[in-house]
Enzyme design. Structure first.
Site, mmCIF file in Angstrom:
data_model
loop_
_atom_site.group_PDB
_atom_site.id
_atom_site.type_symbol
_atom_site.label_atom_id
_atom_site.label_comp_id
_atom_site.label_asym_id
_atom_site.label_seq_id
_atom_site.Cartn_x
_atom_site.Cartn_y
_atom_site.Cartn_z
ATOM 1 N N LYS A 39 -16.880 2.604 -1.408
ATOM 2 C CA LYS A 39 -15.689 1.846 -0.981
ATOM 3 C C LYS A 39 -16.047 0.875 0.146
ATOM 4 O O LYS A 39 -15.661 -0.289 0.121
ATOM 5 C CB LYS A 39 -14.564 2.793 -0.523
ATOM 6 C CG LYS A 39 -13.328 2.008 -0.089
ATOM 7 C CD LYS A 39 -12.169 2.825 0.427
ATOM 8 C CE LYS A 39 -11.061 1.870 0.888
ATOM 9 N NZ LYS A 39 -9.969 2.527 1.604
ATOM 10 N N ASP A 88 -4.190 -6.808 9.326
ATOM 11 C CA ASP A 88 -3.079 -6.337 8.516
ATOM 12 C C ASP A 88 -3.566 -6.382 7.077
ATOM 13 O O ASP A 88 -4.227 -7.340 6.669
ATOM 14 C CB ASP A 88 -1.826 -7.193 8.706
ATOM 15 C CG ASP A 88 -0.573 -6.424 8.315
ATOM 16 O OD1 ASP A 88 -0.458 -5.237 8.687
ATOM 17 O OD2 ASP A 88 0.296 -6.992 7.643
ATOM 18 N N ASP A 148 -5.319 4.316 -2.111
ATOM 19 C CA ASP A 148 -6.629 4.500 -2.759
ATOM 20 C C ASP A 148 -6.555 5.274 -4.083
ATOM 21 O O ASP A 148 -7.297 4.942 -5.015
ATOM 22 C CB ASP A 148 -7.604 5.204 -1.808
ATOM 23 C CG ASP A 148 -8.195 4.250 -0.779
ATOM 24 O OD1 ASP A 148 -8.031 3.026 -0.954
ATOM 25 O OD2 ASP A 148 -8.801 4.729 0.196
ATOM 26 N N GLY A 204 -3.935 5.844 2.066
ATOM 27 C CA GLY A 204 -2.968 4.886 1.524
ATOM 28 C C GLY A 204 -2.939 4.907 0.004
ATOM 29 O O GLY A 204 -2.797 5.968 -0.620
HETATM 30 P P1 IMP Z 1 -1.265 -1.983 7.979
HETATM 31 O O1 IMP Z 1 -2.335 -2.988 7.758
HETATM 32 O O2 IMP Z 1 -1.593 -1.040 9.073
HETATM 33 O O3 IMP Z 1 0.101 -2.572 8.094
HETATM 34 O O4 IMP Z 1 -1.241 -1.049 6.708
HETATM 35 C C1 IMP Z 1 -0.927 -1.481 5.468
HETATM 36 C C2 IMP Z 1 -0.896 -0.344 4.495
HETATM 37 O O5 IMP Z 1 -1.749 -0.754 3.444
HETATM 38 C C3 IMP Z 1 -1.456 0.992 4.944
HETATM 39 O O6 IMP Z 1 -0.479 1.804 5.483
HETATM 40 C C4 IMP Z 1 -1.931 1.582 3.639
HETATM 41 O O7 IMP Z 1 -0.858 2.181 2.967
HETATM 42 C C5 IMP Z 1 -2.340 0.349 2.874
HETATM 43 N N1 IMP Z 1 -3.780 0.147 2.963
HETATM 44 C C6 IMP Z 1 -4.462 -0.642 3.816
HETATM 45 N N2 IMP Z 1 -5.768 -0.563 3.587
HETATM 46 C C7 IMP Z 1 -5.914 0.314 2.578
HETATM 47 C C8 IMP Z 1 -7.045 0.819 1.905
HETATM 48 O O8 IMP Z 1 -8.202 0.523 2.217
HETATM 49 N N3 IMP Z 1 -6.783 1.677 0.910
HETATM 50 C C9 IMP Z 1 -5.532 2.050 0.544
HETATM 51 N N4 IMP Z 1 -4.445 1.626 1.149
HETATM 52 C C10 IMP Z 1 -4.636 0.753 2.165
#
Ligand code: IMP
Length: 211
Positions: free
Chosen positions: A190, A88, A170, A168
């Protein structure tokens, strides 16, 4: 700037002893899977939930990234009995008291990345304090035991969205030491310094170090 993985030969022999050549990453997020594959390279094959035909939803009802990573992992392991990893991730912004944090995925009330970033930028306004960090909590279940690895990357939040790569948040995150957002930097850059890369690095170092 790029961090080093454990040496090829040490890693390869440790992985061969301890882990199968394939490892399930309990996620359907194609971006996360692609990044994980790029980070671990040829050491083992990462399979996503769709690759193995796993159709159950993995709940995320916890109050912390740690709880959610373990919840996803345990749901998958209970259903399949397989070794696996689950993560997560979240964005913690200092002037927003750590928000969006555990609410990162649906901060605007939807999963739409542009709406989520817009809410963050609106809330921050012209605040001069723009420091933030991305965090990944990576949970691993291996032969009935659970292990947790946390990775982070610190940086600053821009005033507007910039760049087309990544996913997300970024386009609004500039990692320390750079001037471009994660969405402007190459995937190679990245994946050498991200929160996810740092969590996977700890996981792979652990694989090398345990007897
Ligand atoms: P989850 O871990 O699937 O609950 O996602 C968490 C949210 O964090 C994702 O939907 C993205 O919006 C954001 N997120 C997670 N990792 C990244 C990343 O590497 N870059 C940008 N946003 C991220």
């Amino acid at each position: 700037m790029a961090n080093e993985l454990p040496s090829e030969s040490r890693l390869q022999s440790s992985l061969e002893m301890k882990m199968p050549h394939e490892l399930v990453f309990a996620t359907r997020n194609a971006h996360k899977i692609e990044e994980a594959r790029s980070i671990v390279g040829s050491h083992f094959t990462i399979l996503g939930l769709d690759d193995i035909g796993f159709t159950l939803e993995l709940p995320e009802t916890g109050n912390t990234l740690h709880d959610n990573a373990l919840e996803k992992l345990r749901t998958f392991v209970k259903a399949t009995g397989r070794n696996a990893i689950a993560d997560d991730s979240g964005l913690e912004i200092d002037c927003l008291n750590g928000r969006p944090g555990v609410h990162t995925a649906h901060y605007s009330g939807s999963r739409d990345a542009r709406l989520n970033m817009s809410r963050v930028l609106d809330e921050m306004g012209e605040s001069a304090i723009r420091t933030a960090r991305f965090v990944t909590v990576l949970a691993c279940s291996f032969q009935g035991q659970e292990f947790i690895f946390e990775g982070q990357v610190r940086g600053v939040i821009t005033h507007e969205m910039r760049g087309n790569d990544g996913f997300g948040y970024d386009p609004i995150f500039i990692p320390d030491g750079y001037e471009q957002t994660f969405a402007e930097l190459s995937p190679q850059v990245k994946n050498s310094l991200s929160h996810r890369a740092n969590a996977f690095r700890k996981f792979m170092e652990w694989l090398v170090s345990v007897d």
